[in-house]
Enzyme design. Structure first.
Site, PDB file in Angstrom:
ATOM      1  N   ASN A   1       0.873  -1.166   0.000  1.00 36.29           N
ATOM      2  CA  ASN A   1       0.000   0.000   0.000  1.00 36.29           C
ATOM      3  C   ASN A   1       0.915   1.222   0.000  1.00 36.29           C
ATOM      4  OD1 ASN A   1      -1.494   2.298   0.908  1.00 36.29           O
ATOM      5  ND2 ASN A   1      -3.100   0.956   1.688  1.00 36.29           N
TER       6      ASN A   1
ATOM      7  N   HIS B   1       2.462   1.821   5.363  1.00 36.44           N
ATOM      8  CA  HIS B   1       2.576   0.380   5.134  1.00 36.44           C
ATOM      9  C   HIS B   1       3.968   0.060   4.597  1.00 36.44           C
ATOM     10  CE1 HIS B   1      -1.929  -0.473   4.988  1.00 36.44           C
ATOM     11  NE2 HIS B   1      -1.902   0.845   4.875  1.00 36.44           N
TER      12      HIS B   1
END
Length: 268
Positions: free
Chosen positions: A7, A251
């Site tokens: 992500n 992330h």
């Protein structure tokens, strides 16, 4: 073959980090989520210069997924079936020729679902039902299938630093975890947990409250594998060091290595 999910939390804001990571990690296929741009705004040229084919399913300002691959896919499909009125860009599927046949790789960004007392949680659960139906149909093909992405699901208590802090969050509610287990009950395997039972394995650390230096993380980025893909799985890794880079995503990349070779490798 090295397949990654990350992500990126805004590809244009993180393009320097993305290019550095692609050169360092050199995945054969990278699944990106939250690219946060329309297709025309994706920084395609910089990534193609590194030898990658680029396919996106973008959306202005939020959501958006992409597949970056060193081998050209046989086909690419945008969108998750099951709701023609869903306009959110959260799913892209690629089919790639490999030794022995094909491998099917999907990059997905599952809805967050918070606050859970709103329609956002209803949408999350409905999206998970659609994903289950998609997976059930694809499993009938008996091919290596990889569902890779930000699932926004904390599967088990040991996948977060403090379960008590998350008990009322949509990522950890019983209905969310039950929906994730139904994916596993179809025959899908969590790649990371197939290779290690270690605690404190996280893929996300919030920007707030010093979560990263305190290691207050959660594991919500997963690669879910069909039995045929699980048979090919060699190892997994969470490239945690990327979180310490300048202007990081919240992330980090999650990696799986497979005992299969692409038919055609693009020159770098």
């Amino acid at each position: 073959m090295k397949i990654a999910t990350w992500n990126i939390n805004g590809v244009r804001a993180r393009i320097d980090a993305l290019l550095a990571w692609l050169q360092e990690s050199r995945p054969d296929i990278a699944c990106l989520q939250e690219i946060k741009t329309v297709d025309e705004g994706f920084p395609r040229a910089e990534i193609e210069a590194l030898g990658y084919h680029v396919f996106t399913h973008g959306q202005k300002g939020f959501n958006g997924v992409a597949l970056l691959s060193r081998i050209k896919p046989d086909e690419v499909t945008n969108g998750l079936a099951g709701d023609d009125e869903d306009l959110q860009s959260r799913f892209i599927e690629g089919v790639f020729s490999v030794t022995g046949g094909v491998i099917r790789v999907c990059s997905l960004y599952l809805p967050n679902g918070n606050p859970p007392e709103t329609e956002k949680y209803t949408y999350k659960l409905a999206w998970m039902e659609r994903l289950q139906a998609f997976a059930a149909a694809r499993l009938m093909l008996e091919e290596p299938l990889i569902l890779a992405g930000d699932f926004n699901v904390i599967p088990e208590p040991h996948d977060c630093w403090d379960p008590g802090m998350w008990q009322n969050d949509a990522l950890f509610l019983p209905r969310t975890r039950a929906a994730f287990r139904r994916l596993e009950q179809l025959g899908l395997t969590d790649a990371v947990r197939a290779t290690t039972d270690a605690a404190s394995l996280y893929s996300f650390w919030d920007y707030q409250a010093g979560a990263w230096p305190k290691n207050h993380g959660i594991r919500i980025d997963h690669l879910m594998l069909s039995p045929e893909a699980t048979d090919l799985l060699i190892s997994t890794d969470i490239e945690k060091h990327v979180r310490a880079w300048e202007k990081p995503s919240d992330h980090v990349p999650v990696i799986a290595h497979f005992d299969v070779k692409p038919i055609e490798v693009a020159a770098a």
